[in-house]
Write a protein that holds these residues in place. Structure first.
Motif: not given
Ligand code: ADP
Ligand code: ZN
Ligand code: ZN
Length: 752
Positions: A669, A672, A676, A694, A710
């Protein structure tokens, strides 16, 4: 600024911290000998530990003050381990596949070099020139029969191996020593090559008369080789004689004084293709694949390097062999995923070949009965010239295919693995003394959920990808969007209770078959039975010789085999692979069924194919049963376009592994979110993005390690790809230190 000779060295350590060029002084004593690409030993770090490295560049001056430079300690080989033409490939591998320079270098150096493989020597005995040899021998014979025998044999053919002479005459080493002392013979240590191919070539075979389609294909390829460039997709139905085209194309290249690489997929590295090349070109062929010992591969590499070879036949790593005059690269069964490396660098041999052909003015020839959707799409867009061979040799028809609906068998109360139809067909084969191949597709084993009564497969409403069963929590999950579903106790479609996750193994099937057909001589071929060296070959040879009636196997039996006595091919369950949660599952199912169906009816007796399935109306099965590649392609490409899967998008995968699932999820996370954030900040990245997310990987846990990934789906334009290449580099640099394993793949072939 200092003058002299300076070497830029890449250290042979897989660590991102040393992934750059280190400069060393070349001592005057080595200045003459040193060449770019050579392996050297250098002092490294504060403790001046002796490490190996490769000379990446040579300069006459450097910007570093002389007293700060250390010197190379030793040159390790007499030749450059990195052939000169491989440097651009190394740099390209590094960029495309996000690997370290040293990982790319290790692809191209001689196999076994780093374990200090040595050249093998053997003692060879030569006869010295002597007058009246016969008289000599007669005199000696009175003293020693052994010595006389040795001389007689040498007189017939000079330069024999010592061990062979010893075996032939029974003479002890002392006899040889005595002859050497008398000046009658010489004994030399001579380099020999370990020969991986012990079979005698039968060169004088009748050449085949080519079909019109073959002639046309060959002259097209010939023209391309003469020009020095071209990319060709040779799409020919199974049994259309593609291998014959490869052989003639290779001959054309040789006539033009060019050299050839032939790649075959590892699992189908059946002796057959290799044998056909060996038969035609004899000693000018080298072989390169993992079935050879390291010593054999080391020697083959040197034979290639020393220009003793014009054709190399091998598995994917053979794309890196040091041929100097490459004119043609042939890739057989080019759709196969075994061309993709599963270790760093995660290269795809077709892409490397494409690059290499571009750099070295060579022609790339892809051959397949069932090209990948992406390859066919590229050909349609003009990136490959398409040659189509639609007829089988002798106009043998493609075998008729019967689809058996296993749901009906269940309805009729037949719960065995064989439908009535396949059972009867097998009995017929046994009675007539013919042979059958049975395929059990194990891909997708036990991962999807389907109804055994109506064939209904549970799929995600958002993605049209089959759901995966997770024992933990008894949940069904979509691996593309993450959506979860509860596990139904009855089929949502037909209300049957026979809904369950699916899977049978080859061993189970073997046992069942033995019960059903106790008379049949059955042989099983899968990863278990072919673990030992040569087992694969042995099974096929025995089958060919008729020692068995039925060959039962996994996808490894599907390709490239040519058995004239096989009149029946059966597919036990055709749909297993359809339900792998992967956008390529239909493509792979279609390919597998088409390939295996092509094994039937290669002889005069004709043949038939029986496909058992729970989804008889699925388009992949329907088109495969009609041998209709183009029909399948049209349908599949429509779906890909609609859901924006490759080739209409590009998927990048970052896979992470760890034994601790919670930690792993937290880490993934974090990455990710970082991604992002970076994408949000950059216009090009933002424009290129389709989606990012993910998920736990479909194969959730392997070897006690949890797997999460991911997936970044982007638009295919070069501009976006380049931007994402850089983003991935940055990401890897940023998160390199984390304790989880990160596997970044810019070109994944599956998302499992
Ligand atoms: P493919 O690789 O396209 O499936 P193959 O190259 O294995 O097909 O050819 C199928 C069979 O036909 C082989 O046994 C091969 O020896 C034979 N063959 C190929 N070309 C000819 C030809 N021109 N004349 C006769 N037999 C041929
Ligand atoms: Zn149902
Ligand atoms: Zn979904």
């Amino acid at each position: 600024m200092e003058n002299g000779v300076y070497a830029g060295v890449i250290i042979d350590q897989v660590h991102p911290m040393v992934d750059r060029i280190f400069h060393y002084k070349v001592p005057e004593s080595m200045a003459e000998q040193i060449k770019i690409g050579m392996r050297v030993q250098v002092p490294f770090g504060g403790a001046n530990k002796k490490l190996e490295g490769y000379v990446f560049q040579l300069d006459s001056s450097v910007d570093i003050p002389s007293e700060k430079l250390k010197s190379i300690s030793r040159i390790l080989d007499s030749y450059p381990a990195i052939p000169e033409n491989m440097f651009p490939i190394i740099l390209w591998l590094k960029e495309e596949y996000h690997c370290l320079t040293i990982e790319a270098i290790r692809c191209v150096i001689p196999p076994g070099l780093r374990t200090n493989m040595r050249k093998k020597t053997r003692c060879v005995v030569y006869l010295n020139e002597a007058d009246n040899l016969e008289e000599h021998i007669d005199t000696i014979e009175k003293k020693s029969q052994y010595m006389a025998d040795i001389l007689r044999l040498l007189a017939q053919g000079d330069g024999l191996f010592l061990d062979q002479l010893k075996a032939a005459t029974g003479a002890p080493l002392s006899s040889f020593k005595a002859l050497e002392k008398n000046g009658l013979i010489q004994i030399h240590h001579q380099e020999v090559y370990r020969n991986p191919w012990q079979y005698e070539p039968d060169i004088g075979k009748q050449p085949k008369i080519l079909t019109e389609e073959q002639e046309e294909a060959i002259s097209e390829i010939h023209r391309a080789i003469s020009r020095g460039y071209g990319r060709i997709l040779l799409q020919g139905v199974t049994g259309s004689g593609k291998t014959e085209v490869y052989i003639h194309a290779a001959r054309k290249a040789l006539e033009l004084n060019k050299q050839v690489i032939v790649l075959v997929p590892e699992i189908s590295l059946t002796p057959q293709t290799v044998e056909r090349f060996k038969n035609h070109f004899g000693q000018r062929v080298a072989i390169m694949h993992s079935g050879l010992s390291t010593g054999e591969r080391f020697d083959e590499w040197h034979r290639i390097q020393n220009q003793q070879v014009d054709i190399v036949v091998g598995a994917r790593s053979a794309i890196f062999v040091p041929l100097q005059r490459l004119g043609l690269v042939i890739i057989d069964e080019a759709h196969e995923d075994s061309y993709k490396s599963d270790m760093k660098p995660r290269y795809h041999a077709v892409d490397v070949a494409r690059k290499r052909c571009e750099l070295e003015d060579a022609v790339l020839l892809l051959g397949s009965a069932t090209p990948s959707i992406a390859q066919h799409y590229m050909a349609q867009n003009g990136e490959y010239k398409m040659i189509y061979m639609k007829n089988r040799i002798d106009n043998n028809p493609l075998p008729p295919v019967e689809i058996v609906d296993m749901r009906e068998e269940i309805a009729r109360g037949n719960r065995s693995i064989l439908s009535g139809s396949l059972y009867q067909a097998l009995l017929g084969v046994l009675k007539k003394g013919e042979q059958a191949i049975l395929l059990l597709n194990r891909r997708g084993y036990a991962h999807f959920v389907s109804c055994r009564s109506c064939g209904f497969v549970l799929k995600c409403g958002n993605c049209d990808i089959s759901l995966t069963y997770h024992a933990y929590g008894k949940m069904l999950k979509c691996h593309y969007c993450g959506q979860q579903y509860s596990y139904p106790s009855i089929c949502p479609k037909c209300k049957s209770r026979y809904i369950r996750y699916f899977g049978v193994g080859t061993q189970r099937v073997e046992e069942d078959l033995k019960k059903l057909l106790p008379e049949a001589r059955l042989v099983r071929m899968d990863t278990d039975t072919t673990a030992t060296k040569g087992a694969h070959r042995q099974i096929l040879e025995d089958f060919r010789e008729g020692k068995y009636d039925i060959l039962l196997g996994t996808q490894m039996i599907a390709k490239g085999l040519d058995f004239p006595r096989v009149t029946l091919v059966g597919v036990i369950v055709a749909d297993t692979a359809l339900n792998i949660p992967d956008f390529r599952s239909c493509e792979k199912t279609f390919q597998l069924i088409t390939q295996v169906a092509g094994r039937a009816g290669r002889g005069e007796r004709g043949g038939r194919v029986i496909i058992q399935t729970y989804q008889p109306r699925h388009y992949a099965i329907r088109f495969a049963s009609k041998h209709d590649y183009f029909g399948f392609y049209e349908e599949e490409i429509r779906i890909r376009r609609r859901f924006c899967y490759p080739p209409f998008s590009h998927i990048i995968r970052i896979l992470m592994l760890d034994e601790e699932e919670e930690q792993l999820i937290k880490q993934i996370k974090d990455i990710e979110n970082w991604l992002r954030h970076r994408i949000e900040q950059n216009q090009i990245l933002k424009q290129g993005l389709i989606d990012i997310g993910s998920y736990s990987a479909p194969l959730e846990r392997i070897n006690k390690k949890y797997r999460w990934q991911i997936l970044i789906r982007i638009k295919t334009d070069m501009l976006f790809k380049q931007a994402y290449h850089r983003l991935l580099d940055e990401c890897l640099e940023m998160f390199m230190g984390v304790k989880q394993t990160i596997i970044a793949d810019f070109y994944p072939v599956n998302l499992l």
